[in-house]
Write an enzyme that holds these catalytic residues in place. Structure first.
Site, PDB file in Angstrom:
ATOM      1  N   LYS A  23     -25.749 -81.898 -87.310  1.00  0.00           N
ATOM      2  CA  LYS A  23     -27.188 -81.669 -87.291  1.00  0.00           C
ATOM      3  C   LYS A  23     -27.644 -80.914 -88.531  1.00  0.00           C
ATOM      4  O   LYS A  23     -28.643 -81.266 -89.168  1.00  0.00           O
ATOM      5  CB  LYS A  23     -27.563 -80.863 -86.045  1.00  0.00           C
ATOM      6  CG  LYS A  23     -29.044 -80.504 -85.980  1.00  0.00           C
ATOM      7  CD  LYS A  23     -29.342 -79.394 -84.991  1.00  0.00           C
ATOM      8  CE  LYS A  23     -29.021 -78.033 -85.580  1.00  0.00           C
ATOM      9  NZ  LYS A  23     -29.732 -76.923 -84.909  1.00  0.00           N
ATOM     10  N   ASN A  24     -26.900 -79.871 -88.890  1.00  0.00           N
ATOM     11  CA  ASN A  24     -27.323 -79.007 -89.987  1.00  0.00           C
ATOM     12  C   ASN A  24     -27.115 -79.632 -91.365  1.00  0.00           C
ATOM     13  O   ASN A  24     -27.532 -79.055 -92.370  1.00  0.00           O
ATOM     14  CB  ASN A  24     -26.603 -77.660 -89.906  1.00  0.00           C
ATOM     15  CG  ASN A  24     -27.077 -76.841 -88.729  1.00  0.00           C
ATOM     16  OD1 ASN A  24     -28.192 -77.010 -88.254  1.00  0.00           O
ATOM     17  ND2 ASN A  24     -26.231 -75.955 -88.233  1.00  0.00           N
ATOM     18  N   ARG A  93     -37.030 -74.518 -86.791  1.00  0.00           N
ATOM     19  CA  ARG A  93     -37.132 -73.757 -88.025  1.00  0.00           C
ATOM     20  C   ARG A  93     -36.815 -74.589 -89.258  1.00  0.00           C
ATOM     21  O   ARG A  93     -37.385 -74.383 -90.337  1.00  0.00           O
ATOM     22  CB  ARG A  93     -36.190 -72.544 -87.970  1.00  0.00           C
ATOM     23  CG  ARG A  93     -36.273 -71.655 -89.195  1.00  0.00           C
ATOM     24  CD  ARG A  93     -35.363 -70.450 -89.066  1.00  0.00           C
ATOM     25  NE  ARG A  93     -35.532 -69.554 -90.200  1.00  0.00           N
ATOM     26  CZ  ARG A  93     -34.866 -69.653 -91.343  1.00  0.00           C
ATOM     27  NH1 ARG A  93     -33.990 -70.624 -91.490  1.00  0.00           N
ATOM     28  NH2 ARG A  93     -35.080 -68.799 -92.325  1.00  0.00           N
ATOM     29  N   CYS A 117     -34.778 -71.123 -82.535  1.00  0.00           N
ATOM     30  CA  CYS A 117     -34.137 -70.292 -81.516  1.00  0.00           C
ATOM     31  C   CYS A 117     -34.570 -68.835 -81.625  1.00  0.00           C
ATOM     32  O   CYS A 117     -34.813 -68.321 -82.710  1.00  0.00           O
ATOM     33  CB  CYS A 117     -32.615 -70.373 -81.664  1.00  0.00           C
ATOM     34  SG  CYS A 117     -31.900 -71.882 -81.026  1.00  0.00           S
ATOM     35  N   ARG A 122     -35.924 -64.475 -88.756  1.00  0.00           N
ATOM     36  CA  ARG A 122     -35.321 -65.262 -89.825  1.00  0.00           C
ATOM     37  C   ARG A 122     -36.424 -65.601 -90.831  1.00  0.00           C
ATOM     38  O   ARG A 122     -36.916 -66.728 -90.889  1.00  0.00           O
ATOM     39  CB  ARG A 122     -34.671 -66.523 -89.261  1.00  0.00           C
ATOM     40  CG  ARG A 122     -33.587 -66.201 -88.241  1.00  0.00           C
ATOM     41  CD  ARG A 122     -32.661 -67.353 -88.011  1.00  0.00           C
ATOM     42  NE  ARG A 122     -33.254 -68.392 -87.191  1.00  0.00           N
ATOM     43  CZ  ARG A 122     -32.632 -69.497 -86.814  1.00  0.00           C
ATOM     44  NH1 ARG A 122     -31.400 -69.721 -87.199  1.00  0.00           N
ATOM     45  NH2 ARG A 122     -33.222 -70.392 -86.067  1.00  0.00           N
ATOM     46  N   ASP A 306     -22.588 -69.449 -85.507  1.00  0.00           N
ATOM     47  CA  ASP A 306     -22.880 -70.485 -84.514  1.00  0.00           C
ATOM     48  C   ASP A 306     -21.733 -70.739 -83.539  1.00  0.00           C
ATOM     49  O   ASP A 306     -21.881 -71.519 -82.589  1.00  0.00           O
ATOM     50  CB  ASP A 306     -23.251 -71.798 -85.207  1.00  0.00           C
ATOM     51  CG  ASP A 306     -24.691 -71.807 -85.689  1.00  0.00           C
ATOM     52  OD1 ASP A 306     -25.447 -70.893 -85.344  1.00  0.00           O
ATOM     53  OD2 ASP A 306     -25.068 -72.747 -86.433  1.00  0.00           O
ATOM     54  N   ILE A 328     -24.843 -61.662 -88.923  1.00  0.00           N
ATOM     55  CA  ILE A 328     -25.837 -62.593 -89.467  1.00  0.00           C
ATOM     56  C   ILE A 328     -27.195 -62.414 -88.806  1.00  0.00           C
ATOM     57  O   ILE A 328     -28.213 -62.256 -89.478  1.00  0.00           O
ATOM     58  CB  ILE A 328     -25.361 -64.052 -89.300  1.00  0.00           C
ATOM     59  CG1 ILE A 328     -23.949 -64.224 -89.880  1.00  0.00           C
ATOM     60  CG2 ILE A 328     -26.342 -65.002 -89.973  1.00  0.00           C
ATOM     61  CD1 ILE A 328     -23.830 -63.934 -91.356  1.00  0.00           C
ATOM     62  N   ARG A 399     -31.079 -79.701 -78.662  1.00  0.00           N
ATOM     63  CA  ARG A 399     -31.370 -79.536 -80.081  1.00  0.00           C
ATOM     64  C   ARG A 399     -30.122 -79.704 -80.944  1.00  0.00           C
ATOM     65  O   ARG A 399     -30.245 -80.050 -82.121  1.00  0.00           O
ATOM     66  CB  ARG A 399     -31.976 -78.150 -80.350  1.00  0.00           C
ATOM     67  CG  ARG A 399     -33.352 -77.923 -79.731  1.00  0.00           C
ATOM     68  CD  ARG A 399     -33.919 -76.566 -80.133  1.00  0.00           C
ATOM     69  NE  ARG A 399     -33.820 -76.397 -81.569  1.00  0.00           N
ATOM     70  CZ  ARG A 399     -33.182 -75.389 -82.173  1.00  0.00           C
ATOM     71  NH1 ARG A 399     -32.585 -74.458 -81.451  1.00  0.00           N
ATOM     72  NH2 ARG A 399     -33.144 -75.309 -83.484  1.00  0.00           N
TER      73      ARG A 399
END
Length: 430
Positions: A23-24, A93, A117, A122, A306, A328, A399
């Site tokens: 996804k990222n 985001r 999320c 962020r 994650d 993070i 998601r």
């Protein structure tokens, strides 16, 4: 009624599972199609809510999108808008990633401030500071970022205050069409950033230093459309590794990229999970009790934030005490409270440290997914627990995990997705 995921614990996992595309990696690559006029074909695209949001956003801007199973056809010949509306951006985001490409190609952009999320603040300050340094005029007003560069962007040296993934991606995309050379210092090194860079290179971009803390981009007057295959999702891969670590059993993971997970693999092996790999296949077996291992989340190649929630579940099943430090995000221990409801012994020392005493039994309970990765951790806890676990607010999982219920069921887990009223009927029928 809202859907829930129901897990009956106690089943050891066994079998094979196929990893989806990342996804990222898919999201910034989709945004990057705005940099050139023409047709793109992207393969190994995961069927996820975030991907649907991004394609809907591109369609709103004027792109034509056609989906064929795991492939997407994207035509950017008729982009008619430079505005990303709040109704879409608030859902994800990563929508802010259209800011750099729109500004670079059309010299103006209006993008709503992002959502996503609820794992902490962020801000997009690094994005804005970098674009401003490249000559953009920016105004933040009414929940929108309005940007313009009437004479185009100019290449500059940019030092990020933190190796932000999305800031690196946004600035890298913007720099491909800027005049002159851009140098991004303290750039993110994540595989997804490297994948975006490789995609931009297939479009003709001149980029060096991918995978290092300094990226060099020589701007061009234009780029060309290209095809690309999305890399494997390392977070999904890690989640399945931790599922077998928590529940026990033996699984084979196909279509993975082990080199993107070396820190995670080494950590799990230190904890006692048996792991080997060959090419794109990973073999994992859990036949002995886990050992407690400490972790500190960090930018790549460190332990990924994650996978912190999923690893915490593993540590509830390990012998000894483990310390988990989250560096993070400042609000990423919300799952710990839900795990404690299942019997986990977890002590929070402020917002960044969790101390886990493992070896105890988890009991099924009704729990709530507060974000995407927290939801995955609660499913893993349900696999390891005795009795029934009901995970609520599972829309978060949509998601970032493609068919996670079906994939785990294929590994022998007793898991299903139900509507709330179906669960009620089940309860009365017993």
């Amino acid at each position: 009624m809202e859907e829930v995921i129901v897990v009956e614990g106690g089943e050891r996992l066994k079998g094979e599972v196929q990893v989806s595309g990342a996804k990222n990696a898919a999201l910034p690559i989709l945004a990057a199609t705005l940099l050139a006029e023409g047709s793109f074909i992207l393969d190994n695209i995961p069927q996820l809510e975030d991907v649907r949001t991004m394609t809907e956003l591109l369609s709103t801007l004027g792109a034509k999108i056609i989906s064929r199973k795991s492939s997407l056809y994207v035509d950017t010949c008729r982009i008619i808008s430079h505005e990303a509306p709040y109704e879409l951006v608030k859902r994800m985001r990563a929508s802010v990633l259209v800011l750099g490409p729109l500004l670079a190609r059309f010299r103006r952009a209006k993008v709503a401030l992002p959502g996503g999320c609820s794992i902490g603040a962020r801000p997009i300050d690094f994005h804005l500071e970098g674009l401003r340094k490249m000559g953009a005029r920016l105004r933040v007003d009414g929940g929108f970022v309005e940007a313009e560069a009437p004479r185009g962007l100019r290449g500059k040296e940019i030092v990020l205050g933190f190796p932000s993934v999305t800031a690196t991606e946004n600035l890298m995309m913007a720099a491909t069409l800027a005049k002159g050379k851009t140098v991004i210092h303290q750039a993110a090194k994540e595989p997804e950033v490297v994948a975006l860079g490789h995609f931009l290179q297939t479009m003709g971009a001149k980029i060096e230093g991918l995978g290092t803390e300094t990226i060099f981009i020589e701007g061009l007057e234009g780029l060309q459309p290209a095809g690309y295959r999305i890399i494997a999702d390392r977070i999904e891969t890690g989640t399945f590794l931790m599922a077998v670590a928590a529940a026990g059993g033996e699984i084979t993971i196909r279509g993975a990229c082990p080199e993107h997970l070396q820190t995670v693999i080494n950590t799990l092996m230190d904890a006692g999970l048996e792991i080997s790999w060959e090419g794109e296949t990973i073999y994992a077996r859990q036949s002995h009790p886990l050992r407690a291992v400490d972790i500190v989340t960090a930018p790549y190649p460190g332990f990924p934030t994650d996978l912190q929630a999923q690893f915490m579940v593993c540590m509830t099943q390990a012998k000894g005490i483990s310390v988990i430090r989250e560096t993070i995000f400042e609000n990423r221990f919300q799952h710990a409270l839900e795990l404690k409801r299942m019997g986990a012994e977890i002590k929070l020392a402020g917002k960044q440290v969790a101390i886990v005493r493992g070896g105890g039994k988890l009991s099924g309970a009704k729990v709530r997914a507060t974000d995407l990765r927290a939801g995955a951790s609660l499913i893993l806890a349900g696999l390891a627990a005795t009795g029934r676990t009901v995970v609520q607010e599972v829309h978060h999982l949509d998601r970032g995990y493609e068919n996670i219920v079906e994939k785990l069921a294929g590994l022998g887990a007793n898991i299903q997705r139900l509507k709330g009223d179906e669960l009620l009927e089940q309860a009365f029928s017993k």
